[in-house]
Scaffold this active site. Structure first.
Site, short mmCIF file in Angstrom:
data_model
loop_
_atom_site.label_atom_id
_atom_site.label_comp_id
_atom_site.label_asym_id
_atom_site.label_seq_id
_atom_site.Cartn_x
_atom_site.Cartn_y
_atom_site.Cartn_z
N ASN A 187 -13.32 -3.79 -1.86
CA ASN A 187 -13.00 -3.58 -3.27
C ASN A 187 -14.14 -4.03 -4.18
O ASN A 187 -13.93 -4.26 -5.37
CB ASN A 187 -11.73 -4.36 -3.64
CG ASN A 187 -10.57 -3.99 -2.74
OD1 ASN A 187 -10.33 -2.83 -2.48
ND2 ASN A 187 -9.87 -5.00 -2.24
N HIS A 232 2.23 -4.21 -6.12
CA HIS A 232 1.65 -5.01 -5.04
C HIS A 232 2.61 -6.09 -4.52
O HIS A 232 3.47 -6.58 -5.26
CB HIS A 232 0.38 -5.70 -5.59
CG HIS A 232 -0.46 -6.37 -4.58
ND1 HIS A 232 -0.46 -7.73 -4.39
CD2 HIS A 232 -1.34 -5.87 -3.68
CE1 HIS A 232 -1.33 -8.05 -3.44
NE2 HIS A 232 -1.88 -6.93 -2.99
N GLU A 250 1.16 -1.90 -12.19
CA GLU A 250 -0.29 -1.97 -12.01
C GLU A 250 -0.89 -0.88 -12.89
O GLU A 250 -0.22 0.12 -13.17
CB GLU A 250 -0.66 -1.71 -10.54
CG GLU A 250 -0.10 -2.77 -9.61
CD GLU A 250 -0.39 -2.51 -8.13
OE1 GLU A 250 -1.38 -1.84 -7.81
OE2 GLU A 250 0.40 -3.00 -7.31
N SER A 287 -2.90 0.17 -5.92
CA SER A 287 -3.88 -0.23 -4.91
C SER A 287 -3.91 0.66 -3.68
O SER A 287 -4.94 0.76 -3.02
CB SER A 287 -3.63 -1.68 -4.49
OG SER A 287 -2.34 -1.80 -3.92
N ASP A 319 -1.00 -5.36 -14.16
CA ASP A 319 -1.95 -5.87 -13.17
C ASP A 319 -3.14 -4.90 -13.13
O ASP A 319 -3.01 -3.75 -12.73
CB ASP A 319 -1.24 -5.94 -11.80
CG ASP A 319 -2.16 -6.41 -10.67
OD1 ASP A 319 -3.37 -6.20 -10.77
OD2 ASP A 319 -1.63 -6.94 -9.68
N HIS A 373 -7.42 -3.32 -9.92
CA HIS A 373 -8.33 -2.25 -9.48
C HIS A 373 -8.93 -1.45 -10.64
O HIS A 373 -9.63 -0.48 -10.41
CB HIS A 373 -7.59 -1.33 -8.51
CG HIS A 373 -7.15 -2.06 -7.28
ND1 HIS A 373 -7.99 -2.31 -6.22
CD2 HIS A 373 -5.97 -2.65 -6.97
CE1 HIS A 373 -7.35 -3.01 -5.30
NE2 HIS A 373 -6.12 -3.23 -5.74
N LYS A 391 -12.63 -8.38 -6.83
CA LYS A 391 -12.82 -6.95 -6.56
C LYS A 391 -14.09 -6.50 -7.32
O LYS A 391 -15.18 -6.87 -6.89
CB LYS A 391 -11.56 -6.19 -6.90
CG LYS A 391 -10.36 -6.74 -6.08
CD LYS A 391 -9.12 -5.93 -6.22
CE LYS A 391 -7.86 -6.65 -5.76
NZ LYS A 391 -7.88 -7.16 -4.39
C1 LIG Z 1 -2.79 -4.82 -7.36
C2 LIG Z 1 -3.20 -6.13 -6.75
N1 LIG Z 1 -2.78 -7.25 -7.34
C3 LIG Z 1 -3.10 -8.46 -6.82
C4 LIG Z 1 -3.88 -8.58 -5.68
C5 LIG Z 1 -4.19 -9.92 -5.12
O1 LIG Z 1 -5.45 -10.34 -5.55
P1 LIG Z 1 -6.27 -11.43 -4.73
O2 LIG Z 1 -6.96 -10.71 -3.62
O3 LIG Z 1 -7.20 -12.02 -5.74
O4 LIG Z 1 -5.28 -12.42 -4.22
C6 LIG Z 1 -4.35 -7.43 -5.07
C7 LIG Z 1 -5.21 -7.55 -3.87
O5 LIG Z 1 -5.20 -6.84 -2.94
C8 LIG Z 1 -3.98 -6.17 -5.59
O6 LIG Z 1 -4.36 -5.03 -5.00
#
Ligand SMILES: Cc1ncc(COP(=O)(O)O)c(C=O)c1O
Length: 388
Positions: free
Chosen positions: A49, A138, A182, A186, A211, A214, A243
């Site tokens: 990412n 997520h 989101e 993801s 969120d 991405h 990311k």
């Molecule tokens: C949409 C989303 N939120 C939160 C996270 C978690 O983030 P982190 O990798 O910093 O724990 C991810 C990670 O894969 C994600 O894709």
């Protein structure tokens, strides 16, 4: 020792193996910014990412090293003890300005932020909080909803008329409402319709939590994320720093009152050690670079479209992807694993994503592009797809 534990664990693992869902860790090394497997073979990375290649950027690496040398390797304590250094506050201010918000708060990871901020928000006000969460949110958001022990209703993915129905069904009930989504999903690489969500939230008197894991760095004006396109309409903007920022950690941005509340009520902030100086240095440098990376963002968008076109020619469903995350839906776990092996034979590292991360029957290759991929890498990737 419990004599039965390992036996039971082995049985559980064998059951996962039988349905091709067992996950295994795999060692890869990073040599001059390229991935290398244990046999020394260089692989083109279409799974990470690090969308802008910032984890390898000289300025990001230099500032991480410089801040570690100047301020130490680790943070000495949690933020409310002695972990709030001037550099921590300076990075938070810079993040808030980047996201166009009053204030921002750093977290150790995106998982930790979602899992603990949502419960902290759900306990605000009398009468409880009803949560409305997109079906493809997520795992960390799902975790946060469960930890909140609030009534949670899941709306069909990106189906705002379903969300509207659920909100109407809740009209007149006491308490507050919180919508979770989101901005870029993801596993599907599609986008939420944030302006429509803002309007819906306002119409129903709900707060909106987005969120931007991405999207931050990649989309929106100067890479500020999609929430930046809805000035002031999103109440809580969460994003990650591991990311597109190429570093580690996460943040929540919003009003001063929101941040002050989290400092007082969010266990994932209160009871954990602050981010170390090297990470803060890397984030600080990434924040200097990201607004000026329109050229890289445009190239990433162009290459993502070329990849979608190549997959479409081979009749792969790329769902509604419009971003640097491009799924190629395969179906069964075994077929997805076989496709990933075939890509790897062609020098492309791509991971097969299987249930429970995605729904049964939609196992897929999840290809993620980054702006550090050169034209030769793209040609090799497109040739591998043409052969898939
Ligand atoms: C949409 C989303 N939120 C939160 C996270 C978690 O983030 P982190 O990798 O910093 O724990 C991810 C990670 O894969 C994600 O894709």
């Amino acid at each position: 020792m419990d004599p039965t534990l390992d036996t039971l664990l082995q049985q559980e693992l064998a059951a996962l193996d039988a349905v091709h869902r067992r996950r295994r860790l795999r060692a890869l090394s990073c040599v001059d910014g390229r991935l290398q497997d244990t046999s020394g073979r260089i692989l083109i990375d279409t799974s990470s990412n690090d969308y802008l290649g910032l984890s390898q950027h000289p300025l990001v690496k230099a500032r991480a090293a410089e801040w570690a040398a100047r301020h130490g390797a680790g943070a000495p304590a949690s933020r409310l003890v002695t972990g709030t250094r001037d550099i921590t506050l300076a990075v938070e201010e810079k993040l808030a300005a980047f996201k166009g918000c009053e204030a921002a708060l750093l977290f150790s990871s995106g998982f930790q932020a979602n899992a603990t901020v949502i419960p902290a928000l759900a306990k605000v006000g009398a009468g409880g909080t009803a949560i409305f969460s997109d079906a493809l949110n997520h795992a960390s958001i799902v975790h946060g909803c469960r930890a909140a022990r609030a009534q949670t209703q899941v709306f069909r993915h990106n189906d705002l008329s379903h969300l509207d129905d659920l909100l109407r069904g809740h009209a007149g009930k006491p308490g507050r409402k919180l919508i979770l989504t989101e901005s870029v999903f993801s596993m599907d690489g599609d986008r939420a319709d944030l302006p429509a969500l803002v309007a819906l939230a306002e119409g129903h008197g709900a707060a909106l939590y987005v969120d931007e894991a991405h999207a931050s760095g990649v989309l929106g004006p100067q890479g500020r994320g999609l929430a930046a396109e809805c000035k002031g309409g999103v109440d809580i903007v969460m994003g990650t720093l591991g990311k597109a920022f190429g570093a580690f950690g996460a943040y929540v941005a919003g009003s001063r009152a929101l941040i002050d509340w989290l400092v007082n009520a969010c266990p994932g902030f209160i009871y954990t050690t602050a981010l170390p100086p090297a990470v803060l240095g890397a984030v600080d440098a990434a924040l200097d670079l990201i607004p000026g990376m329109d050229h890289e963002r445009a190239q990433l968008a162009r290459n993502s479209q070329r990849l979608r076109d190549a997959l479409a020619l081979r009749n792969y469903d790329t769902l509604n992807s419009t971003t640097q995350i491009v799924p190629a839906v395969i179906g069964s776990e075994a077929d997805a694993l076989a496709a990933a092996r075939r890509m790897e034979d062609a020098g492309i590292l791509v991971i097969a994503i299987r249930p429970p991360t995605v729904a049964p029957g939609t196992s897929r290759l999840r290809l993620t592009l980054n702006s550090a991929l050169g034209e030769d890498d793209m040609q090799q990737l497109l040739a591998a797809v043409a052969d898939l």
